[in-house]
Design a protein around this motif. Structure first.
Motif, mmCIF file in Angstrom:
data_model
loop_
_atom_site.group_PDB
_atom_site.id
_atom_site.type_symbol
_atom_site.label_atom_id
_atom_site.label_comp_id
_atom_site.label_asym_id
_atom_site.label_seq_id
_atom_site.Cartn_x
_atom_site.Cartn_y
_atom_site.Cartn_z
ATOM 1 N N LEU A 1 37.797 44.199 40.451
ATOM 2 C CA LEU A 1 36.696 43.534 39.761
ATOM 3 C C LEU A 1 35.680 44.588 39.321
ATOM 4 N N PRO A 2 35.092 44.460 38.133
ATOM 5 C CA PRO A 2 35.201 43.332 37.215
ATOM 6 C C PRO A 2 36.487 43.361 36.393
ATOM 7 N N TYR A 3 36.864 42.171 35.938
ATOM 8 C CA TYR A 3 37.958 42.039 34.985
ATOM 9 C C TYR A 3 37.422 42.417 33.611
ATOM 10 N N GLN A 4 38.065 43.359 32.954
ATOM 11 C CA GLN A 4 37.582 43.829 31.651
ATOM 12 C C GLN A 4 38.357 43.128 30.527
ATOM 13 N N ARG A 5 37.768 42.094 30.050
ATOM 14 C CA ARG A 5 38.429 41.264 29.040
ATOM 15 C C ARG A 5 38.696 42.032 27.746
ATOM 16 N N GLN A 6 37.827 42.988 27.425
ATOM 17 C CA GLN A 6 37.927 43.677 26.142
ATOM 18 C C GLN A 6 38.884 44.860 26.154
ATOM 19 N N HIS A 7 39.458 45.195 27.335
ATOM 20 C CA HIS A 7 40.351 46.351 27.428
ATOM 21 C C HIS A 7 41.641 45.973 28.151
ATOM 22 N N PRO A 8 42.773 46.570 27.757
ATOM 23 C CA PRO A 8 44.009 46.363 28.531
ATOM 24 C C PRO A 8 43.857 46.989 29.915
ATOM 25 N N SER A 9 44.561 46.448 30.893
ATOM 26 C CA SER A 9 44.351 46.861 32.283
ATOM 27 C C SER A 9 44.612 48.345 32.506
ATOM 28 N N HIS A 10 45.529 48.946 31.743
ATOM 29 C CA HIS A 10 45.808 50.371 31.969
ATOM 30 C C HIS A 10 44.671 51.266 31.473
ATOM 31 N N GLU A 11 43.652 50.689 30.831
ATOM 32 C CA GLU A 11 42.488 51.452 30.376
ATOM 33 C C GLU A 11 41.236 51.168 31.200
ATOM 34 N N TRP A 12 41.357 50.314 32.196
ATOM 35 C CA TRP A 12 40.163 49.906 32.938
ATOM 36 C C TRP A 12 39.426 51.078 33.585
ATOM 37 N N LEU A 13 40.164 52.004 34.168
ATOM 38 C CA LEU A 13 39.510 53.131 34.845
ATOM 39 C C LEU A 13 38.725 54.010 33.873
ATOM 40 N N ALA A 14 39.117 54.018 32.628
ATOM 41 C CA ALA A 14 38.425 54.842 31.631
ATOM 42 C C ALA A 14 37.093 54.225 31.209
ATOM 43 N N HIS A 15 36.886 52.939 31.502
ATOM 44 C CA HIS A 15 35.700 52.250 31.011
ATOM 45 C C HIS A 15 34.777 51.734 32.115
ATOM 46 N N HIS A 16 35.184 51.906 33.359
ATOM 47 C CA HIS A 16 34.327 51.418 34.455
ATOM 48 C C HIS A 16 34.629 52.203 35.723
ATOM 49 N N GLN A 17 33.583 52.473 36.511
ATOM 50 C CA GLN A 17 33.778 53.142 37.799
ATOM 51 C C GLN A 17 34.059 52.102 38.872
ATOM 52 N N TYR A 18 35.281 52.079 39.353
ATOM 53 C CA TYR A 18 35.662 51.179 40.436
ATOM 54 C C TYR A 18 35.562 51.930 41.767
ATOM 55 N N LYS B 1 34.738 54.625 48.213
ATOM 56 C CA LYS B 1 35.259 55.828 47.579
ATOM 57 C C LYS B 1 35.653 55.510 46.144
ATOM 58 N N PRO B 2 35.357 56.391 45.192
ATOM 59 C CA PRO B 2 35.779 56.146 43.810
ATOM 60 C C PRO B 2 37.291 55.968 43.707
ATOM 61 N N VAL B 3 37.698 54.983 42.934
ATOM 62 C CA VAL B 3 39.116 54.772 42.649
ATOM 63 C C VAL B 3 39.537 55.770 41.579
ATOM 64 N N LEU B 4 40.639 56.463 41.809
ATOM 65 C CA LEU B 4 41.071 57.535 40.916
ATOM 66 C C LEU B 4 42.345 57.234 40.146
ATOM 67 N N THR B 5 43.145 56.289 40.642
ATOM 68 C CA THR B 5 44.438 56.031 40.010
ATOM 69 C C THR B 5 44.648 54.529 39.824
ATOM 70 N N ASP B 6 45.517 54.181 38.874
ATOM 71 C CA ASP B 6 45.883 52.782 38.682
ATOM 72 C C ASP B 6 46.596 52.230 39.914
ATOM 73 N N GLU B 7 47.342 53.075 40.604
ATOM 74 C CA GLU B 7 48.032 52.626 41.816
ATOM 75 C C GLU B 7 47.034 52.125 42.849
ATOM 76 N N GLU B 8 45.946 52.876 43.050
ATOM 77 C CA GLU B 8 44.885 52.436 43.955
ATOM 78 C C GLU B 8 44.230 51.158 43.453
ATOM 79 N N LEU B 9 43.921 51.156 42.178
ATOM 80 C CA LEU B 9 43.170 50.050 41.593
ATOM 81 C C LEU B 9 43.877 48.713 41.760
ATOM 82 N N PHE B 10 45.186 48.706 41.569
ATOM 83 C CA PHE B 10 45.916 47.448 41.569
ATOM 84 C C PHE B 10 46.650 47.161 42.876
ATOM 85 N N SER B 11 46.469 48.005 43.871
ATOM 86 C CA SER B 11 47.105 47.745 45.164
ATOM 87 C C SER B 11 46.309 46.696 45.945
ATOM 88 N N PRO B 12 46.936 45.590 46.340
ATOM 89 C CA PRO B 12 46.225 44.583 47.141
ATOM 90 C C PRO B 12 45.964 45.048 48.566
#
Length: 250
Positions: free
Chosen positions: A162-179, A130-141
């Motif tokens: 994953l992937p770890y986005q070296r070029q972006h701060p973590s709070h922007e990861w969802l804006a640059h990749h579909q997890y 399922k597509p990840v929609l929130t940072d809470e989902e993304l970073f929940s172990p």
């Protein structure tokens, strides 16, 4: 095309003992799971339990159940024993492992996996993402994520995004990749299911505590299907309260 649904249902639970028998709006959790599974395109639905109280309860409301060993390390092993106890019936294109603690599972989610086995070539293993929609989902172990290739096959599962986005701060990861997060619903080719139970635990599996990594390390391909429908697993008394609220049962 014929599919068998098997629902593992253990009585023991560290955070919610006896949870298959918990009352949710006048029906037990396991009864609700069975009812939802029967709405899917499954030729047969069977509960695989380690406890006679659950066995008797399921049979009491007209369900089918088998009594399995209590020492299985995973639901996969319990599903295989149940299939064996049923006599390994032929004619099933796939076996669907349905979580016994998801009373709101949608029949369309089950059907999405079953439909894959009507295609050629058929997968060995299939699962939902399922597509990840929130940072809470993304970073929940507690919500495993999955990396897929261009054909929708799983490359890796991790509790870390994953992937770890070296070029972006973590709070922007969802804006640059579909997890994607992994939902624990599986379908297997019957022969493959038997083979999986013979595999020893793997290094990656032990590291992440994710059984599906054992299969990937053994080079079993896992086909994924995207669903927009959410999952609602029940593991704690707080989850029970939320489920009852959802049902309007207080």
């Amino acid at each position: 095309m014929s599919a068998l649904g098997i629902i593992p249902a253990r009585f023991a639970s560290s955070r919610l003992p006896g949870k298959p028998l918990v009352d949710l709006g006048g029906r037990t959790m396991i009864e609700r799971v069975v009812a939802q599974a029967r709405r899917a395109r499954l030729a047969r639905v069977v509960v695989a339990t380690d406890d006679e109280r659950i066995l008797d309860h399921v049979r009491g409301f007209g369900g089918e159940a088998v009594l399995t060993r209590a020492d299985h390390p995973s639901g996969t092993d319990r599903v295989w024993e149940a299939f064996d106890l049923l006599g390994r019936p032929g004619g099933f294109n796939c076996i669907v492992n349905i979580q016994g603690d998801e009373p709101f599972i949608h029949p369309a989610q089950i059907n999405a996996l079953v439909d894959l086995f009507a295609q050629r070539p058929t997968p060995a293993i299939a699962t939902l993402i399922k597509p990840v929609l929130t940072d809470e989902e993304l970073f929940s172990p507690h919500l495993p994520k999955v990396v897929v290739n261009q054909f929708g096959r799983a490359m890796y599962f991790s509790r870390y995004p994953l992937p770890y986005q070296r070029q972006h701060p973590s709070h922007e990861w969802l804006a640059h990749h579909q997890y994607y997060r992994h939902l624990g619903l599986y379908a297997y080719d019957p022969e493959t299911l038997g083979e999986l139970t013979l595999l020893p635990p793997s290094r990656l599996e032990l590291s992440e505590s994710l059984e599906q990594l054992r299969w990937l390390e053994a080079e079993y391909p896992i086909q994924t299907v995207i669903t927009e429908l959410d999952a609602f697993g029940i593991d704690t008394p707080e989850d029970v309260a939320r489920a009852r609220q959802r049902l309007g049962a207080g």
